[in-house]
Design a protein around this motif. Structure first.
Motif: not given
Ligand SMILES: Nc1ncnc2c1ncn2[C@@H]1O[C@H](COP(=O)(O)OP(=O)(O)OP(=O)(O)O)[C@@H](O)[C@H]1O
Length: 700
Positions: A164, A169, A203, A235
């Motif tokens: 999900r 997102q 994402l 990453q």
């Molecule tokens: N829809 C989702 N469902 C489950 N896990 C998710 C989902 N979207 C992202 N993740 C996981 O959440 C974690 C954090 O995602 P991400 O690195 O994109 O966060 P961020 O908001 O960019 O954090 P930061 O600000 O610290 O860079 C990652 O391990 C990713 O795989």
């Protein structure tokens, strides 16, 4: 004869009427001046009289007199003529060192409307009721129920074990898809997304980009993702590559971890004398991007459709080789070449497609900058802000909406979503003494049995020293600790991170260079060994835990004097200090021996390092002196050498000196080399082979 002739402008009076008018004007001015003089005289007399009355009285009453004077002054304008009023009004300007009662306008901070009125991202991460819905199969956020996701995206997400989408997102992806779907002359608004750490921002931009680029015909660089450090770039590259696994799209990573030539091969290919792009999406650091813009033939960004700036505030804060300027120049140059017909193929369709096209800018951060100057550098087009938490402008009464002059004041707004931490994060602190700080850290890890922890320091040197002490303290137990700081090479850092992710290392002692964005699953606790200097740094540090809806803890080690300051810093952004945790008072006694030993070893190591630095410095100096002497002797053989020069040459020349100094250096480095020697592979690999192997392991 006159030496100097002074030419004055004397207005020629053309008619008797003018003459009359001039005389009446002069009279008027004279009248005004006389009135002014009389007023000044009156004022002076009054103040003199007041002074005389106040003379025998002590200091406090002098002030009373001043107040009276002011009152008299205030009353006076009522009697004055309009001309005088004008003169008194001129006192509205503040006179430096003069009367402080001059009126001052209140200056208020005003946010531009796009920052003051953002789009709110509703809902937190996985909430309990949402989980129940998910189990009942009614979940609206399930990737199966989201119509805007394409099949290839769903398949890739399933492979990534994502069922999900997170709130950020669900808000940003459909908005980008819709904005990009509008017909040609309509340009999508640039966006800034401010959401907590670990909320899934990667994402949020990767999915729409991959979906929109998937129907391309020819491979060209159409999306550029810029990140501040190599680890983050790697990453994000991995996430986008996984998302592209069910498409034809090619992703390329550019960072200092690879050789420039290797990256050039992955970027461009030459076929029958023509250059072709081999990448659709490029993930890069700013420095490496500038390198390629200058050095890689055929690397062309004129078809750029998306420019993503992740950790945008960090990228805007730092200069980063002025990457925006170089990117701008590059895009302009290629467009000009195309217009001038110097770059084939020049056809009307391509011209139309290129002319005036600007990439859609997408900015992401957990601590978005509000500084208009910094944002202006990016020249955002009608920007739009998405944020998770926001306190809407407070409704003001009619009286509050006007300033002292009765003018209406703009609504200032209050950007409360600027510094937010995930709801799943628990914040704690532990009070200790500077003298035993490393010991407290050791005792905390022992007491709470943390198996995966990150510990942040304010500098690379502290990280280096603390890692050494912790390694000594944990030497007898199963806990493995390593350093992860900007002092190490990018390759070593990535290897250390991989070891940590795979559980071979339990704790990392880090400098703030890596506080941002690094995503390591299941970090139990983030420790701040030193209080961060800025709240932004704290937000990013603690954001390494409690990610993607999981729980996490952040502990800050504080000395007594630091406590109040840290509390103030948190309060300023509406956060509280949290719960206090302690370690047993006899910790110091129990571990006194081992701590003493560790500190002694640290001192010895520091002494060795100092000596090594001196030896190395001397080596450079002596080498340059010898080179000079030898060159002089060769150039001028007839010139007699000084005694010193003779001695230097007799000592054996450059080569022997080198050998001597090298021996000294090796002696000092010997203990460290001994330790390292054990882990060295026995096979006769070349350095290049070893590096290639490491790189392959990291990318896997
Ligand atoms: N829809 C989702 N469902 C489950 N896990 C998710 C989902 N979207 C992202 N993740 C996981 O959440 C974690 C954090 O995602 P991400 O690195 O994109 O966060 P961020 O908001 O960019 O954090 P930061 O600000 O610290 O860079 C990652 O391990 C990713 O795989």
């Amino acid at each position: 004869m006159e030496l100097f002739t002074v030419n004055r402008y004397t207005e020629d009076l053309k008619s008797p009427q003018d003459k009359e008018q001039k005389t009446s004007n002069e009279d008027e001015i004279l009248q005004k001046l006389l009135q002014k003089a009389a007023k000044r005289k009156r004022k002076h007399e009054k103040s003199e009289a007041a002074k005389q009355e106040a003379a025998p009285v002590e200091q406090p009453q002098v002030e009373e007199t001043k107040v009276e004077e002011k009152e008299v002054e205030k009353e006076e304008p009522k009697e004055t003529a309009p001309a005088e009023e004008e003169a008194t009004n001129s006192q509205d300007f503040q006179i430096l060192g003069g009367d402080d009662s001059a009126k001052r306008k209140k200056v208020t901070e005003v946010l531009p409307p796009w920052l003051a009125y953002p789009t709110i991202i509703e809902g937190g991460n996985l909430l309990p009721d949402e989980i129940e819905e998910l189990e009942a199969g009614k979940d609206e956020a399930s990737i199966e129920n989201l119509s805007y996701l394409k099949d290839h995206t769903r398949q890739a997400l399933k492979q990534m074990k994502i069922k999900r989408l997170f709130p950020v997102q669900r808000t940003v992806i459909p908005w980008i898809l819709e904005a990009q779907g509008k017909p040609a002359p309509l340009r999508p608004r640039d966006i800034c997304v401010s959401a907590p750490t670990g909320s899934g921002k990667t994402l949020a931009f990767a999915i729409p980009i991959v979906q929109l680029l998937n129907n391309r015909v020819r491979c060209k660089v159409r999306a550029l993702v810029v990140l501040p450090v190599a680890e983050l770039a790697l990453q994000v590259f991995k996430v986008i590559r996984a998302l592209c696994s069910k498409t034809e799209l090619e992703v390329c990573l550019l960072s200092k971890q690879h050789r420039l030539e290797d990256e050039q091969e992955k970027l461009v290919e030459v076929y029958k004398g023509q250059m072709y792009s081999k990448a659709d999406i490029v993930v890069t650091t700013p420095g490496r991007l500038v390198d390629h813009l200058h050095a890689t033939k055929g690397f062309c960004l004129k078809s750029l459709k998306f420019l993503v700036i992740d950790e945008a505030d960090r990228i805007m804060d730092a200069f980063f080789q002025n990457w925006l300027y170089h990117l701008d120049n590059h895009v302009r140059e290629t467009a000009n070449q195309l217009l001038a017909g110097t770059q084939p193929p020049l056809c009307l369709k391509e011209l139309y497609a290129t002319f005036g096209k600007v990439p859609h800018k997408l900015l992401f951060s957990a601590t978005m900058s509000q500084d208009p100057e910094k944002l202006q550098n990016l020249r955002l087009f009608q920007p739009k802000l998405f944020t998770t938490v926001f306190a809407l402008p407070v409704a003001r009464s009619a009286a509050e909406q006007t300033d002292a002059d009765g003018e209406s004041m703009p609504n200032t707004g209050h950007f409360a979503g600027k510094y937010t931490t995930p709801a799943e994060l628990t914040e704690q602190f532990c009070v200790t003494e500077l003298r035993i700080k490393p010991l407290t850290l050791f005792a905390l890890v022992e007491k709470y049995q943390w198996k995966r922890f990150l510990c942040f320091t304010n500098s690379t040197d502290t990280a280096n020293r603390l890692a050494f002490v912790m390694q000594q303290l944990f030497a007898a137990g199963p806990t493995k600790v390593a350093e992860l700081s900007g002092k190490l090479s990018a390759l070593v850092r990535t290897k250390t991170l991989t070891d940590f992710a795979r559980g071979r290392i339990n704790g990392l002692i880090c400098s703030d260079a890596l506080a941002r964005g690094i995503d390591v699953a299941d970090v139990d606790v983030v420790l701040s060994y030193e209080t961060p200097r800025h709240i932004k740094t704290y937000i990013h540090r603690v954001g390494r835990t409690a990610r993607a809806g999981r729980k996490g803890t952040a502990v800050t080690l504080l000395t007594e004097p630091e406590q109040a300051q840290f509390k103030k810093m948190l309060n300023e952004v509406g956060k509280a200090l949290g719960e206090e945790i302690t370690v047993s008072a006899d910790t110091e006694v129990r571990h006194a021996d081992i701590y003493k030993k560790a500190m002694e070893q640290l001192r010895k190591r520091q002494d060795d390092e100092k000596t090594l630095k001196i030896v190395q410095k001397r080596r450079v100096a002596q080498r340059s002196v010898l080179h000079k002497t030898q060159a002089e002797a060769a150039a001028n053989p007839s010139r007699p050498l000084t005694l010193m020069q003779k001695l230097q040459l007799k000592a054996g020349g450059v080569d022997q000196l080198e050998v001597k100094l090298k021996q000294q250096e090796n002696k000092l480095l010997a203990p460290a080399a001994k330790g390292k020697g054990k882990s060295k592979p026995k096979s006769k690999e070349t350095k290049k082979q070893r590096l290639a192997k490491q790189r392959k392991a990291i990318e896997e």
